[in-house]
Design a protein around this motif. Structure first.
Motif, PDB file in Angstrom:
ATOM      1  N   ALA A  79       0.835  -1.204   0.000  1.00  0.00           N
ATOM      2  CA  ALA A  79       0.000   0.000   0.000  1.00  0.00           C
ATOM      3  C   ALA A  79       0.870   1.255   0.000  1.00  0.00           C
ATOM      4  CB  ALA A  79      -0.936  -0.003   1.194  1.00  0.00           C
ATOM      5  N   CYS A  80       1.913   1.266   0.796  1.00  0.00           N
ATOM      6  CA  CYS A  80       2.792   2.429   0.837  1.00  0.00           C
ATOM      7  C   CYS A  80       3.495   2.636  -0.500  1.00  0.00           C
ATOM      8  CB  CYS A  80       3.803   2.295   1.975  1.00  0.00           C
ATOM      9  SG  CYS A  80       3.031   2.488   3.583  1.00  0.00           S
ATOM     10  N   TYR A  81       3.843   1.552  -1.153  1.00  0.00           N
ATOM     11  CA  TYR A  81       4.431   1.656  -2.487  1.00  0.00           C
ATOM     12  C   TYR A  81       3.422   2.269  -3.458  1.00  0.00           C
ATOM     13  CZ  TYR A  81       6.533   0.396  -6.937  1.00  0.00           C
ATOM     14  OH  TYR A  81       7.049   0.459  -8.206  1.00  0.00           O
ATOM     15  N   GLU A  82       2.187   1.786  -3.437  1.00  0.00           N
ATOM     16  CA  GLU A  82       1.141   2.298  -4.336  1.00  0.00           C
ATOM     17  C   GLU A  82       0.808   3.762  -4.048  1.00  0.00           C
ATOM     18  OE1 GLU A  82      -0.392   0.938  -7.012  1.00  0.00           O
ATOM     19  OE2 GLU A  82       0.988  -0.761  -6.798  1.00  0.00           O
ATOM     20  N   PHE A  83       0.812   4.138  -2.763  1.00  0.00           N
ATOM     21  CA  PHE A  83       0.494   5.515  -2.376  1.00  0.00           C
ATOM     22  C   PHE A  83       1.725   6.418  -2.436  1.00  0.00           C
ATOM     23  CE2 PHE A  83      -3.206   4.046   0.588  1.00  0.00           C
ATOM     24  CZ  PHE A  83      -3.973   3.760  -0.533  1.00  0.00           C
ATOM     25  N   ASP A  84       2.875   5.844  -2.799  1.00  0.00           N
ATOM     26  CA  ASP A  84       4.138   6.570  -2.929  1.00  0.00           C
ATOM     27  C   ASP A  84       4.490   7.317  -1.647  1.00  0.00           C
ATOM     28  OD1 ASP A  84       6.455   7.330  -4.233  1.00  0.00           O
ATOM     29  OD2 ASP A  84       5.561   9.163  -5.039  1.00  0.00           O
ATOM     30  N   THR A  85       4.484   6.597  -0.559  1.00  0.00           N
ATOM     31  CA  THR A  85       4.834   7.181   0.731  1.00  0.00           C
ATOM     32  C   THR A  85       5.725   6.213   1.496  1.00  0.00           C
ATOM     33  OG1 THR A  85       3.922   8.294   2.672  1.00  0.00           O
ATOM     34  CG2 THR A  85       2.822   6.282   1.979  1.00  0.00           C
ATOM     35  N   SER A  86       6.367   6.720   2.528  1.00  0.00           N
ATOM     36  CA  SER A  86       7.237   5.863   3.339  1.00  0.00           C
ATOM     37  C   SER A  86       6.397   4.924   4.198  1.00  0.00           C
ATOM     38  CB  SER A  86       8.146   6.719   4.225  1.00  0.00           C
ATOM     39  OG  SER A  86       7.377   7.488   5.117  1.00  0.00           O
ATOM     40  N   LYS A  87       7.042   3.916   4.732  1.00  0.00           N
ATOM     41  CA  LYS A  87       6.348   2.948   5.584  1.00  0.00           C
ATOM     42  C   LYS A  87       6.162   3.540   6.980  1.00  0.00           C
ATOM     43  CE  LYS A  87       8.646  -0.742   3.149  1.00  0.00           C
ATOM     44  NZ  LYS A  87       9.667  -1.763   3.276  1.00  0.00           N
ATOM     45  N   PRO A  88       5.005   3.304   7.578  1.00  0.00           N
ATOM     46  CA  PRO A  88       4.771   3.839   8.919  1.00  0.00           C
ATOM     47  C   PRO A  88       5.431   2.985  10.000  1.00  0.00           C
ATOM     48  CG  PRO A  88       2.859   2.615   8.188  1.00  0.00           C
ATOM     49  CD  PRO A  88       3.827   2.644   7.036  1.00  0.00           C
ATOM     50  N   VAL A  89       5.624   3.605  11.140  1.00  0.00           N
ATOM     51  CA  VAL A  89       6.126   2.926  12.323  1.00  0.00           C
ATOM     52  C   VAL A  89       4.911   2.520  13.151  1.00  0.00           C
ATOM     53  CG1 VAL A  89       7.467   3.227  14.432  1.00  0.00           C
ATOM     54  CG2 VAL A  89       8.219   4.316  12.314  1.00  0.00           C
ATOM     55  N   TRP A  90       4.909   1.282  13.620  1.00  0.00           N
ATOM     56  CA  TRP A  90       3.804   0.792  14.449  1.00  0.00           C
ATOM     57  C   TRP A  90       4.058   1.219  15.892  1.00  0.00           C
ATOM     58  CZ3 TRP A  90      -0.500  -2.153  12.964  1.00  0.00           C
ATOM     59  CH2 TRP A  90      -0.533  -2.532  11.620  1.00  0.00           C
ATOM     60  N   LEU A  91       3.413   2.287  16.333  1.00  0.00           N
ATOM     61  CA  LEU A  91       3.516   2.729  17.716  1.00  0.00           C
ATOM     62  C   LEU A  91       2.672   1.813  18.600  1.00  0.00           C
ATOM     63  CD1 LEU A  91       3.127   6.562  17.098  1.00  0.00           C
ATOM     64  CD2 LEU A  91       5.250   5.259  17.356  1.00  0.00           C
ATOM     65  N   ASP A  92       2.957   1.805  19.886  1.00  0.00           N
ATOM     66  CA  ASP A  92       2.194   0.959  20.807  1.00  0.00           C
ATOM     67  C   ASP A  92       0.698   1.252  20.739  1.00  0.00           C
ATOM     68  OD1 ASP A  92       4.487  -0.308  21.668  1.00  0.00           O
ATOM     69  OD2 ASP A  92       4.721   0.928  23.459  1.00  0.00           O
ATOM     70  N   SER A  93       0.343   2.518  20.635  1.00  0.00           N
ATOM     71  CA  SER A  93      -1.081   2.881  20.557  1.00  0.00           C
ATOM     72  C   SER A  93      -1.718   2.368  19.270  1.00  0.00           C
ATOM     73  CB  SER A  93      -1.249   4.396  20.657  1.00  0.00           C
ATOM     74  OG  SER A  93      -0.539   5.043  19.619  1.00  0.00           O
ATOM     75  N   THR A  94      -0.959   2.367  18.181  1.00  0.00           N
ATOM     76  CA  THR A  94      -1.468   1.852  16.906  1.00  0.00           C
ATOM     77  C   THR A  94      -1.686   0.351  16.988  1.00  0.00           C
ATOM     78  OG1 THR A  94      -0.076   3.535  15.838  1.00  0.00           O
ATOM     79  CG2 THR A  94      -1.091   1.892  14.416  1.00  0.00           C
ATOM     80  N   ILE A  95      -0.764  -0.347  17.601  1.00  0.00           N
ATOM     81  CA  ILE A  95      -0.869  -1.798  17.748  1.00  0.00           C
ATOM     82  C   ILE A  95      -2.088  -2.156  18.599  1.00  0.00           C
ATOM     83  CG2 ILE A  95       0.235  -3.857  18.707  1.00  0.00           C
ATOM     84  CD1 ILE A  95       2.948  -2.507  17.990  1.00  0.00           C
TER      85      ILE A  95
END
Length: 87
Positions: free
Chosen positions: A38-54
């Motif tokens: 998805a990040c490749y398709e959206f041409d953006t960097s990969k996100p970091v999985w923060l504890d709150s996101t997890i």
């Protein structure tokens, strides 16, 4: 497994993409691979999985990656991930 990705800016949907993965990989690997695609398709960097996101992802099967999850600038307010169905 099908995962839906959406990028949002000012409450408007910019892009969306559904990635399907029927491989024999683990659920975690499928999710990480889908985020990479998805990040490749959206041409953006990969996100970091923060504890709150997890925690949010484990609880609801969806999560938002905001500016805080990215090292680089992003051209949207947030990236949303939502598991539509699993094998």
């Amino acid at each position: 497994m099908r995962i839906w990705f959406k990028s949002w800016q000012d409450n408007h949907l910019l892009h969306d993409l559904v990635i399907e993965d029927n491989s024999e990989e683990t659920r975690t690997h499928k999710i990480f691979n889908a985020v990479d695609k998805a990040c490749y398709e959206f041409d953006t960097s990969k996100p970091v999985w923060l504890d709150s996101t997890i925690r949010e992802f484990k609880r609801h099967g969806k999560a938002r990656f905001t500016k805080d999850n990215f090292v680089d600038e992003i051209p949207f307010d947030y990236l949303e991930i939502h598991v539509l169905d699993e094998d």
